[in-house]
Design a protein around this motif. Structure first.
Motif, PDB file in Angstrom:
ATOM      1  N   LEU A 125       0.853  -1.068   0.116  1.00 36.75           N
ATOM      2  CA  LEU A 125      -0.105  -0.031  -0.002  1.00 36.75           C
ATOM      3  C   LEU A 125       0.784   1.332   0.193  1.00 36.75           C
ATOM      4  N   LEU A 126       0.843   2.273  -0.853  1.00 37.51           N
ATOM      5  CA  LEU A 126       1.343   3.352  -1.079  1.00 37.51           C
ATOM      6  C   LEU A 126       0.312   4.540  -0.779  1.00 37.51           C
ATOM      7  N   LEU A 127       0.319   5.138   0.460  1.00 35.55           N
ATOM      8  CA  LEU A 127      -0.820   5.874   0.704  1.00 35.55           C
ATOM      9  C   LEU A 127      -0.275   7.455   1.090  1.00 35.55           C
ATOM     10  N   ALA A 128      -1.083   8.357   0.580  1.00 31.25           N
ATOM     11  CA  ALA A 128      -0.858   9.693   0.988  1.00 31.25           C
ATOM     12  C   ALA A 128      -1.832   9.997   1.757  1.00 31.25           C
ATOM     13  N   VAL A 129      -1.730  10.559   3.281  1.00 32.04           N
ATOM     14  CA  VAL A 129      -2.703  10.984   3.958  1.00 32.04           C
ATOM     15  C   VAL A 129      -2.813  12.465   3.995  1.00 32.04           C
TER      16      VAL A 129
END
Ligand SMILES: C[S@@+](CC[C@H](N)C(=O)[O-])C[C@H]1O[C@@H](n2cnc3c(N)ncnc32)[C@H](O)[C@@H]1O
Length: 211
Positions: free
Chosen positions: A158-162
């Motif tokens: 998972l490559l997540l930008a929050v």
């Protein structure tokens, strides 16, 4: 600065400045050099994660599910170097531009769907995708990642930008990020986190693996 870039992503000089680049038709007015197009990290959280040397694990050629594709700025770069790339976006307007970006990209599949309702695209997206990339900038970002975990292969990433402000404009970003991390851990093991501040205010980049 990472030199560990996926196949199909290179650091190239544009007007004397070294920038990340992929090969494909331009999408958002970015500079080009022959068939290469510069990847602007100020317009792309994934671009920022690569610029910051985060360990995305991207090698090129992988199957990708991308949530929050908007008009295709980032996902067009992804589809330039990845394999089949499913791009989910629920707003009709940006999806029109996304469809245009997909015209020259046979591996890019735009889906006008709500990422909170994965059952509505489960029949289209293959299971066991290698990479889930998420940039939805909406309340409940951890929940969206958890609900879409079902598509991810056991050894996927998972490559997540929050975006802190999408969760709560009034709270300290650090506190918001702590809550998001904790909720994510219901389904993921967090491998790396880094503030994307240089390129995107109040954003955290997270790399995680399904538990
Ligand atoms: C920050 S923008 C994405 C920018 C894009 N990732 C890029 O780098 O080119 C966030 C996008 O997520 C979309 N979005 C928000 N909630 C969503 C949801 N539940 N399902 C699908 N898209 C959503 C918004 O419409 C918006 O276009």
């Amino acid at each position: 600065m990472s030199e560990d870039l996926p196949d199909g992503v290179e650091r190239r000089a544009f007007d004397g400045t070294d920038r990340l680049a992929t090969r494909g038709e331009p999408v958002y007015g970015e500079p080009t050099d022959g068939e290469w197009r510069a990847w602007n990290p100020n317009r792309s959280k994934l671009g920022a994660m690569l610029e910051l040397g985060m360990d995305t694990g991207l090698e090129g050629g992988e199957t990708v599910l991308y949530l929050g594709a908007a008009s295709g700025t980032t996902v067009s770069h992804v589809a330039d170097f990845a394999g089949p790339t499913y791009a989910v976006e629920f707003a009709a307007r940006p999806t029109r531009d996304l469809l245009e970006a997909a015209e020259s990209r046979p591996r890019l599949f735009p889906l006008l769907k709500d990422a909170r309702k994965p059952e509505t695209y489960a029949h289209v997206v293959e299971s066991d995708v290698d990479v889930l990339i998420q940039d939805v900038a909406t309340r409940g970002q951890a929940r969206v990642a958890l609900e879409n975990r079902r598509f991810l292969a056991d050894d996927g990433r998972l490559l997540l930008a929050v975006k802190a402000r999408s969760e709560d404009v009034t709270r300290e970003p650090t506190a918001v990020f702590e809550d998001v991390r904790e909720e994510l851990e219901e389904g993921y093991e967090i491998v790396e986190t880094e503030r994307l501040e240089t390129y995107h205010a109040d954003h955290l980049g997270i790399i995680a693996q399904p538990r």
